[in-house]
Scaffold this motif. Structure first.
Motif, PDB file in Angstrom:
ATOM      1  N   ASP A 220       0.801  -1.223   0.000  1.00 10.48           N
ATOM      2  CA  ASP A 220       0.000   0.000   0.000  1.00 10.48           C
ATOM      3  C   ASP A 220       0.838   1.279   0.000  1.00 10.48           C
ATOM      4  N   ASP A 221       2.127   1.175   0.351  1.00 11.95           N
ATOM      5  CA  ASP A 221       3.005   2.337   0.306  1.00 11.95           C
ATOM      6  C   ASP A 221       3.518   2.500  -1.126  1.00 11.95           C
ATOM      7  N   GLN A 222       3.077   3.554  -1.796  1.00  8.64           N
ATOM      8  CA  GLN A 222       3.394   3.708  -3.211  1.00  8.64           C
ATOM      9  C   GLN A 222       4.885   3.832  -3.477  1.00  8.64           C
ATOM     10  N   ALA A 223       5.610   4.540  -2.603  1.00 11.60           N
ATOM     11  CA  ALA A 223       7.046   4.720  -2.821  1.00 11.60           C
ATOM     12  C   ALA A 223       7.766   3.378  -2.775  1.00 11.60           C
ATOM     13  N   ILE A 224       7.412   2.548  -1.789  1.00 13.29           N
ATOM     14  CA  ILE A 224       8.025   1.221  -1.676  1.00 13.29           C
ATOM     15  C   ILE A 224       7.619   0.358  -2.868  1.00 13.29           C
ATOM     16  N   ARG A 225       6.347   0.411  -3.219  1.00 11.27           N
ATOM     17  CA  ARG A 225       5.839  -0.392  -4.336  1.00 11.27           C
ATOM     18  C   ARG A 225       6.548  -0.017  -5.637  1.00 11.27           C
ATOM     19  N   ASP A 226       6.713   1.270  -5.885  1.00  7.77           N
ATOM     20  CA  ASP A 226       7.387   1.720  -7.106  1.00  7.77           C
ATOM     21  C   ASP A 226       8.841   1.252  -7.139  1.00  7.77           C
ATOM     22  N   LEU A 227       9.502   1.287  -5.979  1.00  4.53           N
ATOM     23  CA  LEU A 227      10.898   0.837  -5.917  1.00  4.53           C
ATOM     24  C   LEU A 227      10.996  -0.664  -6.179  1.00  4.53           C
ATOM     25  N   MET A 228      10.062  -1.440  -5.624  1.00  5.87           N
ATOM     26  CA  MET A 228      10.046  -2.883  -5.851  1.00  5.87           C
ATOM     27  C   MET A 228       9.864  -3.190  -7.330  1.00  5.87           C
ATOM     28  N   ILE A 229       8.921  -2.511  -7.958  1.00  4.95           N
ATOM     29  CA  ILE A 229       8.648  -2.762  -9.370  1.00  4.95           C
ATOM     30  C   ILE A 229       9.838  -2.356 -10.234  1.00  4.95           C
ATOM     31  N   TYR A 230      10.428  -1.205  -9.924  1.00  6.35           N
ATOM     32  CA  TYR A 230      11.594  -0.743 -10.675  1.00  6.35           C
ATOM     33  C   TYR A 230      12.742  -1.753 -10.566  1.00  6.35           C
ATOM     34  N   THR A 231      13.003  -2.242  -9.346  1.00  8.42           N
ATOM     35  CA  THR A 231      14.085  -3.202  -9.140  1.00  8.42           C
ATOM     36  C   THR A 231      13.821  -4.492  -9.897  1.00  8.42           C
ATOM     37  N   LEU A 232      12.597  -4.975  -9.841  1.00 10.59           N
ATOM     38  CA  LEU A 232      12.254  -6.205 -10.559  1.00 10.59           C
ATOM     39  C   LEU A 232      12.449  -6.034 -12.058  1.00 10.59           C
ATOM     40  N   GLN A 233      12.027  -4.910 -12.587  1.00 12.01           N
ATOM     41  CA  GLN A 233      12.136  -4.680 -14.026  1.00 12.01           C
ATOM     42  C   GLN A 233      13.578  -4.536 -14.478  1.00 12.01           C
TER      43      GLN A 233
ATOM     44  N   PHE B 158      13.524  -4.326   4.132  1.00  8.26           N
ATOM     45  CA  PHE B 158      14.398  -5.289   3.453  1.00  8.26           C
ATOM     46  C   PHE B 158      15.075  -4.618   2.268  1.00  8.26           C
ATOM     47  N   GLY B 159      16.261  -5.123   1.915  1.00  8.74           N
ATOM     48  CA  GLY B 159      16.985  -4.597   0.767  1.00  8.74           C
ATOM     49  C   GLY B 159      16.419  -5.154  -0.529  1.00  8.74           C
ATOM     50  N   MET B 160      16.533  -4.405  -1.590  1.00  6.65           N
ATOM     51  CA  MET B 160      15.985  -4.827  -2.874  1.00  6.65           C
ATOM     52  C   MET B 160      16.696  -6.063  -3.425  1.00  6.65           C
ATOM     53  N   MET B 161      18.000  -6.161  -3.183  1.00 11.71           N
ATOM     54  CA  MET B 161      18.718  -7.333  -3.668  1.00 11.71           C
ATOM     55  C   MET B 161      18.342  -8.586  -2.875  1.00 11.71           C
TER      56      MET B 161
ATOM     57  N   LYS C  52      14.076 -15.437  -6.558  1.00  8.51           N
ATOM     58  CA  LYS C  52      14.737 -16.441  -7.390  1.00  8.51           C
ATOM     59  C   LYS C  52      14.786 -17.792  -6.673  1.00  8.51           C
ATOM     60  N   ALA C  53      15.034 -17.769  -5.360  1.00 13.06           N
ATOM     61  CA  ALA C  53      15.103 -19.017  -4.588  1.00 13.06           C
ATOM     62  C   ALA C  53      13.748 -19.717  -4.561  1.00 13.06           C
ATOM     63  N   VAL C  54      12.688 -18.942  -4.354  1.00 15.38           N
ATOM     64  CA  VAL C  54      11.338 -19.533  -4.321  1.00 15.38           C
ATOM     65  C   VAL C  54      10.967 -20.078  -5.703  1.00 15.38           C
TER      66      VAL C  54
END
Length: 224
Positions: free
Chosen positions: A7-20, A104-107, A114-116
């Motif tokens: 629900d936190d947009q800043a965190i969500r955007d960072l997660m999506i950016y890192t994944l992409q 948690f860190g993005m890496m 990847k492990a899951v």
């Protein structure tokens, strides 16, 4: 595709950016409503699910995912607040495949994902069905026509899967209701006709392969 429920947009955007930027495709949602709406048309490889969400919390969402045969085997990583051991235990007991402790860190997130995916890969091995110009990947719940991906709803997908698994076989409307909607469905068989109509439209010229057998039901007959 990775679904991120945060629900936190800043965190969500960072997660999506890192994944992409690490080779994944990803999309985000601020709660369960958006997640379940998206699941009607797309099946992700994995869901990142925060526990603390407005409205329905992550544990309730996880239980709903696991209770549904169409989403029950999608890998889920829960995000829990630091020090909430109880949430971790409840999450794992409810069917989570792993958890991340905030912050948690993005890496670390990428490593956990990847492990899951490696652990769950045997369950999700690609199974391809090909009929004429149509190709279906039953592990990813995707359908392609001449190299172009078709956007089908889950019900349209399940109907097409039955036809592609058994070309030439006639399915009655009652059989389609039972196989696709389940034994608990008490609606009208007209529902089947409506979904067949929309499926034919989305299949384009291949939609003509789904034949109406008068007084019986439907079958897929592919021209030689």
């Amino acid at each position: 595709m990775i679904f991120c429920v945060e629900d936190d947009q800043a965190i969500r955007d960072l997660m999506i950016y890192t994944l992409q930027t690490t080779g994944f495709t990803a999309t985000g949602f601020d709660g369960g409503e958006g997640l379940f709406a998206a699941l009607k048309s797309q099946r992700p490889q994995l869901i990142l699910l925060d526990i603390m969400l407005p409205g329905k919390d992550g544990i309730a969402i996880l239980k709903e995912l696991r209770a549904n045969s169409e989403t029950g085997d999608i890998p889920v990583i829960m995000a829990t607040a630091k020090g909430t051991e109880y949430d971790k235990v409840i999450g794992l007991d409810s069917g989570a495949d792993d958890y991340l402790t905030k912050p948690f860190g993005m890496m670390e997130m990428i490593s956990r994902i990847k492990a899951v995916l490696r652990r769950t890969e045997p369950k999700l091995q690609a199974h391809m069905l090909t009929v004429g110009e149509l190709t279906m990947n039953t592990s990813e719940h995707t359908v392609w026509k001449d190299g172009v991906r078709l956007q089908l709803t889950l019900k349209e997908y399940e109907i097409l899967k039955l036809f592609m698994e058994c070309p030439g076989r006639v399915f009655t409307r009652d059989q389609l209701l039972q196989r696709v909607w389940g034994t608990d469905y008490f609606g009208e068989t007209r529902t089947v006709d409506v979904h067949i109509g929309t499926l034919r439209t989305k299949l384009g010229n291949c939609g003509d392969w789904i034949e109406t057998v008068r007084g019986v039901g439907y079958r897929m007959e592919v021209p030689q």
